[in-house]
Write a protein that holds these residues in place. Structure first.
Motif, short mmCIF file in Angstrom:
data_model
loop_
_atom_site.label_atom_id
_atom_site.label_comp_id
_atom_site.label_asym_id
_atom_site.label_seq_id
_atom_site.Cartn_x
_atom_site.Cartn_y
_atom_site.Cartn_z
N UNK A 187 57.65 52.29 32.28
CA UNK A 187 58.38 52.35 33.55
C UNK A 187 57.43 52.05 34.70
N UNK A 188 56.23 52.62 34.65
CA UNK A 188 55.23 52.36 35.69
C UNK A 188 54.89 50.88 35.79
N UNK A 189 54.76 50.25 34.61
CA UNK A 189 54.39 48.83 34.59
C UNK A 189 55.52 47.94 35.08
N UNK A 190 56.75 48.46 35.07
CA UNK A 190 57.90 47.64 35.47
C UNK A 190 58.00 47.49 36.99
N UNK A 191 57.23 48.32 37.73
CA UNK A 191 57.30 48.29 39.20
C UNK A 191 56.01 47.71 39.79
N UNK A 226 58.35 34.39 20.70
CA UNK A 226 59.09 33.32 21.36
C UNK A 226 59.87 33.84 22.57
N UNK A 227 60.35 35.08 22.47
CA UNK A 227 61.11 35.67 23.58
C UNK A 227 60.22 36.03 24.77
N UNK A 228 58.92 36.06 24.53
CA UNK A 228 57.97 36.49 25.56
C UNK A 228 58.11 35.70 26.85
N UNK A 229 58.41 34.42 26.73
CA UNK A 229 58.53 33.57 27.92
C UNK A 229 59.97 33.42 28.39
N UNK A 230 60.91 34.07 27.71
CA UNK A 230 62.32 33.90 28.04
C UNK A 230 63.00 35.15 28.58
N UNK A 231 62.37 36.31 28.39
CA UNK A 231 62.95 37.56 28.85
C UNK A 231 62.32 38.01 30.16
N UNK A 232 63.08 38.75 30.93
CA UNK A 232 62.55 39.40 32.12
C UNK A 232 61.79 40.64 31.67
N UNK A 233 60.46 40.57 31.66
CA UNK A 233 59.65 41.64 31.10
C UNK A 233 59.77 42.94 31.89
N UNK A 234 60.02 42.84 33.21
CA UNK A 234 60.18 44.06 34.00
C UNK A 234 61.41 44.83 33.55
#
Length: 244
Positions: A240-244, A88-96
């Motif tokens: 970390x790589x995926x966050x950028x 449920x949090x998948x669409x509510x959190x900033x994934x980066x």
């Protein structure tokens, strides 16, 4: 699916299966590096869950004697509660931000333990602590398929032997990833294309996990400790790589 895509999926399954058989977790860490070049992110994520369940279930009998359900039970039950919350949090959190924070923590944690000479061990924490760690692992599993880092880090800090560690985080990961796979099925992620991808990947996963389990039996406690920390660090770097 082209021949090149099929070979890429098979290669990822072989390498990912080997890592899972060796360490008890981590199939997705390496398999995704192959699969994201051949399939969509949604298909790759679902494939990780299905293949991880096979690899975990295949090698579980070898460490079944080390499973202590008084440790695993509360952790797994709390984790299963956390899975739908994570989804449920998948669409509510900033994934980066989530990836960056989790990745930096894993790099710092594993880097510190790899550098120190004496292994710190935590001797406090019983059922409540195990359940709290399991809940975090379940939320992270439902959120990003990352059920492994939390229980693996906790088992490492407790200073347990390699069999004791795998006797905790492998059955936990198996239960959580099975729940994630079931969630994917119920949410409509199971398509004809995913079934074809699974038919290609599962044999490679089986053979890779078989080879990884054979390598695991040759590892000392210290070497297993190092393998786990290197994989946690690698997981942190990829996040970390995926966050950028």
């Amino acid at each position: 699916m082209t021949l090149a895509a099929a070979l890429t999926v098979l290669a990822g399954a072989l390498v990912g299966g080997f890592v899972s058989g060796l360490a008890g977790f981590g199939l997705g860490l390496v398999a995704l590096g192959f699969w994201l070049h051949a399939v969509t992110p949604a298909e790759a994520t679902a494939l990780v869950a299905f293949c991880s369940v096979l690899a975990q279930a295949q090698t579980l009998p070898a460490i079944w004697h080390a499973v202590e359900w008084r440790r695993v039970g509360p952790m797994l039950l709390a984790g299963l509660v956390g899975v739908p919350l994570g989804a449920l949090l998948l669409t509510r959190l900033d994934m980066e931000v989530f990836r960056l924070g989790t990745g930096l923590f894993l790099i710092a944690f594993s880097g510190f333990l790899l550098l120190v000479r004496s292994q710190p061990a935590i001797h406090w924490g019983g059922t409540a602590a195990n359940a709290a760690v399991g809940f975090v692992g379940g939320v992270m599993g439902g959120l990003a398929g990352l059920s492994g880092p939390a229980p693996t880090a906790w088992a490492t800090l407790r200073g347990w032997s390699k069999h004791e560690r795998r006797g905790v985080f492998q059955p936990f990961n198996l239960g959580i990833l099975a729940a994630v796979a079931l969630w994917n099925l119920l949410s409509g992620a199971a398509t004809a294309e995913l079934a074809l991808l699974s038919a290609v990947a599962l044999p490679g996963t089986f053979l890779g996990a078989l080879a990884g389990a054979a390598a695991y039996r040759r590892l000392s406690d210290r070497r297993f400790h190092e393998v786990v920390l290197v994989l946690l660090a690698f997981s942190g770097v990829t996040l970390v790589w995926a966050a950028f």
